[in-house]
Motif scaffolding. Structure first.
Motif, PDB file in Angstrom:
ATOM      1  N   UNK A 229      15.658 -24.735  23.565  1.00 41.32           N
ATOM      2  CA  UNK A 229      16.232 -23.649  22.775  1.00 41.32           C
ATOM      3  C   UNK A 229      15.947 -22.284  23.404  1.00 41.32           C
ATOM      4  N   UNK A 230      14.781 -22.128  24.001  1.00 40.75           N
ATOM      5  CA  UNK A 230      14.436 -20.829  24.598  1.00 40.75           C
ATOM      6  C   UNK A 230      15.252 -20.534  25.848  1.00 40.75           C
ATOM      7  N   UNK A 231      15.756 -21.587  26.501  1.00 40.87           N
ATOM      8  CA  UNK A 231      16.461 -21.379  27.757  1.00 40.87           C
ATOM      9  C   UNK A 231      17.949 -21.641  27.732  1.00 40.87           C
ATOM     10  N   UNK A 232      18.478 -22.220  26.641  1.00 40.33           N
ATOM     11  CA  UNK A 232      19.896 -22.563  26.575  1.00 40.33           C
ATOM     12  C   UNK A 232      20.529 -22.018  25.298  1.00 40.33           C
ATOM     13  N   UNK A 233      21.759 -21.552  25.422  1.00 40.07           N
ATOM     14  CA  UNK A 233      22.514 -21.143  24.240  1.00 40.07           C
ATOM     15  C   UNK A 233      22.906 -22.366  23.426  1.00 40.07           C
ATOM     16  N   UNK A 234      23.006 -22.177  22.140  1.00 41.91           N
ATOM     17  CA  UNK A 234      23.358 -23.279  21.243  1.00 41.91           C
ATOM     18  C   UNK A 234      24.664 -23.950  21.634  1.00 41.91           C
ATOM     19  N   UNK A 235      25.667 -23.156  21.993  1.00 39.09           N
ATOM     20  CA  UNK A 235      26.977 -23.732  22.293  1.00 39.09           C
ATOM     21  C   UNK A 235      27.029 -24.460  23.639  1.00 39.09           C
ATOM     22  N   UNK A 236      25.916 -24.460  24.359  1.00 37.93           N
ATOM     23  CA  UNK A 236      25.852 -25.182  25.630  1.00 37.93           C
ATOM     24  C   UNK A 236      24.949 -26.418  25.551  1.00 37.93           C
ATOM     25  N   UNK A 237      24.402 -26.663  24.389  1.00 40.91           N
ATOM     26  CA  UNK A 237      23.558 -27.842  24.194  1.00 40.91           C
ATOM     27  C   UNK A 237      24.411 -28.963  23.614  1.00 40.91           C
ATOM     28  N   UNK A 238      24.506 -30.052  24.322  1.00 35.99           N
ATOM     29  CA  UNK A 238      25.299 -31.192  23.856  1.00 35.99           C
ATOM     30  C   UNK A 238      24.488 -31.964  22.814  1.00 35.99           C
ATOM     31  N   UNK A 239      25.045 -32.075  21.635  1.00 33.97           N
ATOM     32  CA  UNK A 239      24.332 -32.710  20.519  1.00 33.97           C
ATOM     33  C   UNK A 239      24.753 -34.163  20.363  1.00 33.97           C
ATOM     34  N   UNK A 240      23.770 -35.009  20.134  1.00 34.83           N
ATOM     35  CA  UNK A 240      24.049 -36.411  19.810  1.00 34.83           C
ATOM     36  C   UNK A 240      23.145 -36.839  18.667  1.00 34.83           C
ATOM     37  N   UNK A 241      23.503 -37.909  18.002  1.00 36.10           N
ATOM     38  CA  UNK A 241      22.783 -38.360  16.821  1.00 36.10           C
ATOM     39  C   UNK A 241      21.316 -38.667  17.097  1.00 36.10           C
ATOM     40  N   UNK A 242      21.006 -39.046  18.339  1.00 36.34           N
ATOM     41  CA  UNK A 242      19.614 -39.355  18.676  1.00 36.34           C
ATOM     42  C   UNK A 242      18.714 -38.114  18.566  1.00 36.34           C
ATOM     43  N   UNK A 243      19.311 -36.924  18.656  1.00 32.30           N
ATOM     44  CA  UNK A 243      18.539 -35.678  18.560  1.00 32.30           C
ATOM     45  C   UNK A 243      18.196 -35.304  17.132  1.00 32.30           C
ATOM     46  N   UNK A 244      18.869 -35.921  16.158  1.00 31.73           N
ATOM     47  CA  UNK A 244      18.726 -35.493  14.771  1.00 31.73           C
ATOM     48  C   UNK A 244      17.285 -35.519  14.255  1.00 31.73           C
TER      49      UNK A 244
END
Length: 275
Positions: A229-244
């Motif tokens: 989070x400190x190094x990447x913008x939210x809209x550039x982080x690929x989200x998947x269910x495993x991250x929940x």
């Protein structure tokens, strides 16, 4: 942006002669302001008006009255929905705490998120936290951009899990409340890849030896997500269910630190837990 209207009023009076009446003069002398804004909250006021709290990009957090906004036919339309991104014009008087909102124009609406109960609950958390942590009339470009980025993330993905975790973490970081993630707050031992522990009564992360009864674990994976989070913008982080699960752990820890520093319980957090 502040528009200086006195010179314009004088020029207009000179050109129009006696047709410039006292009422027009009073209108021209009022300090009109314009700002890009995010609507934080609205409250019913009287029979027809609304009390609106907004974060202006150039004005900070301000409260004002939107006259007639509760009427079926009003000039504001849907621009006063929570976290709507608008261009806003208002009039401010030194003798009054509330400004008078004259006009709003939609720049960006988040209709999908605002009309869905589950998604709107996530937006409500952003709204409540922002309302509580932002001082009045203090410009905060970083929080303005953060709120807008998160609202766009919820609208785009149809999920508040990762955007809200990102928001909560960055609110703690911008507020100067973020504890060290690499060492125990009790004994200063490295936390390494083991779980750390926290609770609502004191700041910091604690190791296994220093943990107290009732503390909540924050796994190493959640701390690694915080580094992303400190190094990447939210809209550039690929989200998947495993991250929940790990995003949820980081979000809950961040909301706990926010509550600790505000010294109050977030009302919307309870709603979030029910969705």
């Amino acid at each position: 942006m502040v528009f200086t209207l006195v010179p314009r009023a004088r020029a207009f009076r000179a050109g129009c002669g006696n047709s410039f009446d006292a009422r027009s003069a009073r209108r021209q002398l009022m300090p009109a302001r314009e700002t890009e804004a995010i609507i934080l909250k609205t409250f019913p006021l009287g029979e027809a008006d609304r009390l609106v709290s907004f974060l202006g990009r150039s004005s900070g957090r301000v409260r004002g009255v939107a006259a007639g906004a509760r009427r079926l036919k009003n000039r504001y339309g849907s621009t006063l929905e929570v976290l709507s991104h608008v261009q806003l014009w208002y009039v401010e008087k030194e003798t009054r705490e509330l400004v008078r909102i004259q006009q709003t124009e939609s720049l960006e609406s988040f209709h999908k998120a605002q009309s869905d109960y589950g998604l709107s609950t996530g937006l409500a958390v952003v709204s409540e936290v922002s309302e509580l942590v932002l001082p009045e009339h203090e410009v905060s470009e970083s929080m303005f951009r953060l709120i807008l980025l998160v609202a766009r993330g919820v609208e785009r993905t149809g999920d508040w899990n990762l955007p809200l975790s990102y928001f909560a973490f960055w609110t703690v970081r911008l507020g100067g409340w973020l504890p060290r993630f690499d060492r125990c707050a009790g004994c200063d031992a490295p936390l390494g890849s083991k779980a750390a522990f926290y609770d609502a009564h004191q700041p910091g992360l604690f190791c296994e030896k220093c943990r107290r009864s009732g503390m909540t674990p924050l796994r190493h994976e959640a701390r690694l997500l915080a580094e992303r989070f400190t190094g990447e913008r939210l809209d550039r982080i690929e989200y998947n269910k495993a991250m929940q699960p790990i995003a949820g752990e980081l979000r809950e820890a961040s909301l706990t630190w926010i509550e600790h520093n505000l010294e109050r319980r977030l009302k919307t957090r309870e709603l979030l837990e029910q969705t």
